[in-house]
Design an enzyme around this catalytic site. Structure first.
Site, PDB file in Angstrom:
ATOM      1  N   GLY A 120      47.318  40.302  41.604  1.00  0.00           N
ATOM      2  CA  GLY A 120      46.779  39.853  40.186  1.00  0.00           C
ATOM      3  C   GLY A 120      47.869  40.349  39.173  1.00  0.00           C
ATOM      4  O   GLY A 120      48.629  41.367  39.184  1.00  0.00           O
ATOM      5  N   GLY A 145      47.485  40.068  35.943  1.00  0.00           N
ATOM      6  CA  GLY A 145      46.851  40.246  34.597  1.00  0.00           C
ATOM      7  C   GLY A 145      47.397  41.723  33.858  1.00  0.00           C
ATOM      8  O   GLY A 145      48.607  42.240  34.354  1.00  0.00           O
ATOM      9  N   PHE A 146      46.767  42.247  33.019  1.00  0.00           N
ATOM     10  CA  PHE A 146      47.337  43.485  32.291  1.00  0.00           C
ATOM     11  C   PHE A 146      47.774  44.465  33.225  1.00  0.00           C
ATOM     12  O   PHE A 146      48.724  45.146  33.115  1.00  0.00           O
ATOM     13  CB  PHE A 146      46.394  43.903  31.231  1.00  0.00           C
ATOM     14  CG  PHE A 146      46.392  43.209  30.045  1.00  0.00           C
ATOM     15  CD1 PHE A 146      47.589  43.023  29.247  1.00  0.00           C
ATOM     16  CD2 PHE A 146      45.426  42.191  29.919  1.00  0.00           C
ATOM     17  CE1 PHE A 146      47.506  42.009  27.893  1.00  0.00           C
ATOM     18  CE2 PHE A 146      45.418  41.333  28.665  1.00  0.00           C
ATOM     19  CZ  PHE A 146      46.537  41.162  27.760  1.00  0.00           C
ATOM     20  N   GLY A 147      46.765  44.736  34.284  1.00  0.00           N
ATOM     21  CA  GLY A 147      47.002  45.719  35.233  1.00  0.00           C
ATOM     22  C   GLY A 147      47.994  45.673  36.308  1.00  0.00           C
ATOM     23  O   GLY A 147      49.132  46.574  36.390  1.00  0.00           O
ATOM     24  N   GLU A 153      33.964  37.067  18.436  1.00  0.00           N
ATOM     25  CA  GLU A 153      35.241  36.274  18.029  1.00  0.00           C
ATOM     26  C   GLU A 153      35.063  34.881  18.046  1.00  0.00           C
ATOM     27  O   GLU A 153      35.161  33.930  17.108  1.00  0.00           O
ATOM     28  CB  GLU A 153      36.283  36.718  18.935  1.00  0.00           C
ATOM     29  CG  GLU A 153      36.958  37.971  18.456  1.00  0.00           C
ATOM     30  CD  GLU A 153      37.912  38.806  19.514  1.00  0.00           C
ATOM     31  OE1 GLU A 153      38.298  39.823  19.014  1.00  0.00           O
ATOM     32  OE2 GLU A 153      37.912  38.158  20.620  1.00  0.00           O
ATOM     33  N   ASP A 171      39.066  46.203  35.323  1.00  0.00           N
ATOM     34  CA  ASP A 171      37.572  46.186  35.273  1.00  0.00           C
ATOM     35  C   ASP A 171      36.850  45.870  36.572  1.00  0.00           C
ATOM     36  O   ASP A 171      35.601  45.581  36.532  1.00  0.00           O
ATOM     37  CB  ASP A 171      37.218  45.273  34.206  1.00  0.00           C
ATOM     38  CG  ASP A 171      37.785  43.877  34.023  1.00  0.00           C
ATOM     39  OD1 ASP A 171      38.476  43.564  35.073  1.00  0.00           O
ATOM     40  OD2 ASP A 171      37.474  43.102  33.044  1.00  0.00           O
ATOM     41  N   ALA A 190      42.179  45.428  27.778  1.00  0.00           N
ATOM     42  CA  ALA A 190      43.446  45.567  28.337  1.00  0.00           C
ATOM     43  C   ALA A 190      44.093  46.864  28.348  1.00  0.00           C
ATOM     44  O   ALA A 190      44.635  47.431  29.203  1.00  0.00           O
ATOM     45  CB  ALA A 190      44.301  44.661  27.553  1.00  0.00           C
TER      46      ALA A 190
END
Lengths: 469, 469
Positions: free
Chosen positions: B29, B31-33, B195, B333, B352
């Site tokens: 992954g 993503g942010f992690g 949003e 998450d 994030a």
């Protein structure tokens, strides 16, 4: 030509307009030709309906940069509605024109968003500017198995195909298969083909090398296949030679006097002038050859009882109107123009300036007629030709002045930035190009995940069709 | 878990590396992690393999702006290979992790580009950071009939759906049907839902009004449906109230204490607390509710003999390792973290900063262990919460300091620009935001033509799957 469910709904302009009804102009296609037509009619005493199956005007000369990761799609697509928001006599319908009834002055529409059903719109003057597609040498099935860059969707798909080929090579244990992933064949050496070949070569040589660990992207091969005996056949021979030299320096293998006669999943068949076909292991093919005029051109030709040429182009008269139908104008690379003196149908280059000049002429012609005046026949003012090959490399033929290398490239840059629509897009593209230039990078390399984009739900299905917009 | 055709090909790092083999870290992954984990391991005496089925790191907090025409997809997606091109101990594989054999320290892969077949990669330490999807209240089929903005592909599809709804309304002769096209239902009033609701309302009220001739986009309705009794349930009640007021000013109808219990092509069923369901004519639904952890989380839980929570999250220990598997770290998450003192599994906000802090911790933990040292348990440093509602409207909770209106919006702007990866993207986004702000415009309104994007050819099919990263 009408819908299946009785008579289709007719689209009228705002019915509330007082006074006598205005002259209705319907423009089919929001490309360079259609856009200029409508622009020329802003504020005129006419109601203009612009029909396009897309909701944006595409700056098509730069789609190849979307395909090669230099630009993001929105940067060269400007919403048509935004362009004409201030023009209260212009409305935009996001629909596909499927055909005409020239006797009844009617255009048949299929809304680009699935519901509602077929519709019609009536005109007093019709301007058709629905462009062309590539021609696949009688192999229409190749359109699905190759990449092209005529539209934003196809450009993104081409990008995904080109970048994914490097990813596949990185994951492929068999070096022979990997070599096939790293071989790119570009068919057709007009400006788009030359630009694509140059950009893929730069991608492989300048942008990607540091990015991979197993493969060396510099081992990637780019073959540019052209039927004619030189690249850029529309340019003077000296510039073709110069372009071929530049392509060679970038690592592109130029194969002139050859044609692609077969396309299989893992190889293509390339035939030389003597008729011998040779298989080349290659998995990514970019098609940039041939011209097939929008099917609407044939519909116009049939309605006016005339022929089309091999590319399916109808012939219009010197004032760009259809023979026998002065109220129908057709422009751009979907038509040939009959020369006013010689009477010979002339095929003009399929470039933006031709379409733009014809669009402006169409708008002016409509205005003049309403004033009861006439307009001399349309004439093409050829400002010149430009093709870019790569970073700092281009060729230009400016009314006999031949330029190459950096000056031509700078000219190309300025012209393309200047003609991009919208200050925001111009600024964003300038930022991207500066960054690409300084870093040899290509920031726009998102590979589309098509499973995410597909819309099986049919709630808001977008009808996609190949026929002209 | 292996491929059908015998044993899958194993991926090894460059075999030529001399000396003793390096510690192999596999990160699933980008993503942010995952990104922070790999960044923390740059230059460390380890070989890092980063696996993602996409070729880019997505700045997910801004995908909703792609969905509403404010940004173009490439502007928030940065190629993973570019981020790590200088880190010679990092390689990137564009593949989907389909499962694990924790005993044999093996990850099973399906290359994201169709060929070749299944593969494996072995690890000494495994970091799983494959995130989560939305949960559809037991109606998984709603995922296809609604829009979401977790990925770039889905964000573009959402954009097409939202903008095409206005186009459909413009073409629709029946005012009742047209009203359904102009009604948008957003499900879930967390930051993304708030949003999206705010942006759609601004689109209808500020951006589009001058663009249409038949409909008035300002007649568009945006309903924000939230099960809890207030919007932004993760924020302090006073800020929820402030956000609800701002949403009301933008024209959003806030429906708290309600749930969506039915979705049909032309309407949704909205149930209130007393159990009565009411049909609302609406054709465009945006889903931003619920959490379903990546299926890999369940695979990890099963392998370690532990349970998952209702959202499918496994529980990791205070040092983010899997119980019984100190060599397996799971972050973001997709997991809950067991508190070191109370022993209670704690669900952290799915934002994030949590993933980034866990990623940095994971990288540090691996480094420390190799040095024979230890690291105290991970602890979340909560810098605060931010949510933007529209032009100049936002709410912020900075460690107890509550901000609203313009100051919160400015803070939101600065934080998001600062965290965007890459100077080029930051500059391009700044240009776009400035332009959007000054003109109330949204330049990125290209509606994808999905027929152009589909790849029926199977020459370079991109496998799309929901599982994994």
């Amino acid at each position: 030509m009408t819908g299946d469910n009785g008579s289709p709904a007719e689209h009228r302009f705002d019915e509330a307009s007082p006074g006598e009804p205005l002259h209705r102009v319907v423009v089919v296609g929001g490309g360079f030709g259609g856009l200029q037509t409508v622009k020329a009619l802003r504020g005129a005493p006419v109601e203009v309906t612009l029909i396009d199956r897309n909701n944006y005007h595409l700056f098509q000369p730069l789609t190849y940069q979307v395909a090669t990761g230099a630009l993001s799609p929105d940067e060269i697509g400007k919403p048509l509605r935004t362009i004409f928001r201030g023009a209260r006599n212009v409305r935009v319908l996001m629909a596909e024109a499927t055909g005409f009834d020239l006797e009844r002055h009617t255009v048949f529409l299929r809304p680009a968003v699935a519901e509602p059903g077929p519709q019609t719109v009536r005109y007093d003057t019709l301007v058709v500017a629905s462009g062309s597609n590539y021609a696949y040498f009688g192999h229409d099935e190749w359109r699905q198995s190759t990449h092209e860059v005529k539209s934003l969707g196809r450009a993104l798909r081409a990008r995904a195909g080109i970048l994914a080929a490097f990813e596949a090579a990185e994951l492929e244990p068999d070096p022979e298969v990997s070599a096939g992933w790293l071989t790119f064949v570009v068919v057709g050496a007009g400006s788009t083909g030359v630009e694509m070949a140059g950009q893929i070569a730069e991608l492989a040589r300048d942008t990607l090398p540091g990015d991979f660990r197993t493969i060396d992207p510099r081992a990637g091969r780019v073959l540019l296949v052209e039927q004619a005996d030189r690249v850029l056949p529309g340019f003077p021979p000296s510039l073709s030679e110069r372009a071929a030299r530049s392509l060679g320096e970038l690592g592109v293998t130029v194969l002139t006097g050859r044609t692609v006669v077969g396309i299989e999943p893992d190889h293509v068949q390339i035939q030389s002038a003597d008729g011998a076909a040779e298989p080349v292991a290659a998995r990514t093919i970019v098609w940039a050859a041939g011209v097939a005029a929008s099917p609407l051109s044939r519909a116009l030709a049939e309605a006016s009882g005339s022929d089309v040429d091999r590319a399916g182009r109808a012939t219009v008269q010197a004032d760009l109107t259809l023979p026998g139908h002065p109220e129908v104008i057709a422009i751009g690379d979907m038509v040939r123009v009959r020369d006013v003196r010689t009477g010979i149908a002339r095929t003009l280059p399929g470039v933006a300036p031709v379409a733009m000049q014809q669009g402006r002429y169409a708008g002016r012609l409509i205005r003049r007629r309403l004033e009861g005046r006439t307009l001399p026949p349309w004439r093409y003012f050829d400002k010149g030709k430009l093709a870019t090959i790569g970073r700092t490399r281009a060729v230009a033929d400016i009314r006999g002045l031949h330029l190459g290398g950096f000056p031509a490239w700078l000219l190309w840059l300025i012209v393309h930035l200047a003609y991009l629509i919208g200050f925001e897009n111009r600024l964003v593209v300038l930022v991207r190009w500066s960054s690409n230039f300084c870093t040899h990078g290509r920031g726009a390399r998102w590979i589309t995940d098509t499973s995410e984009l597909s819309r099986e739900d049919a709630r808001v299905p977008l009808v996609g069709a190949d026929a002209g917009e």
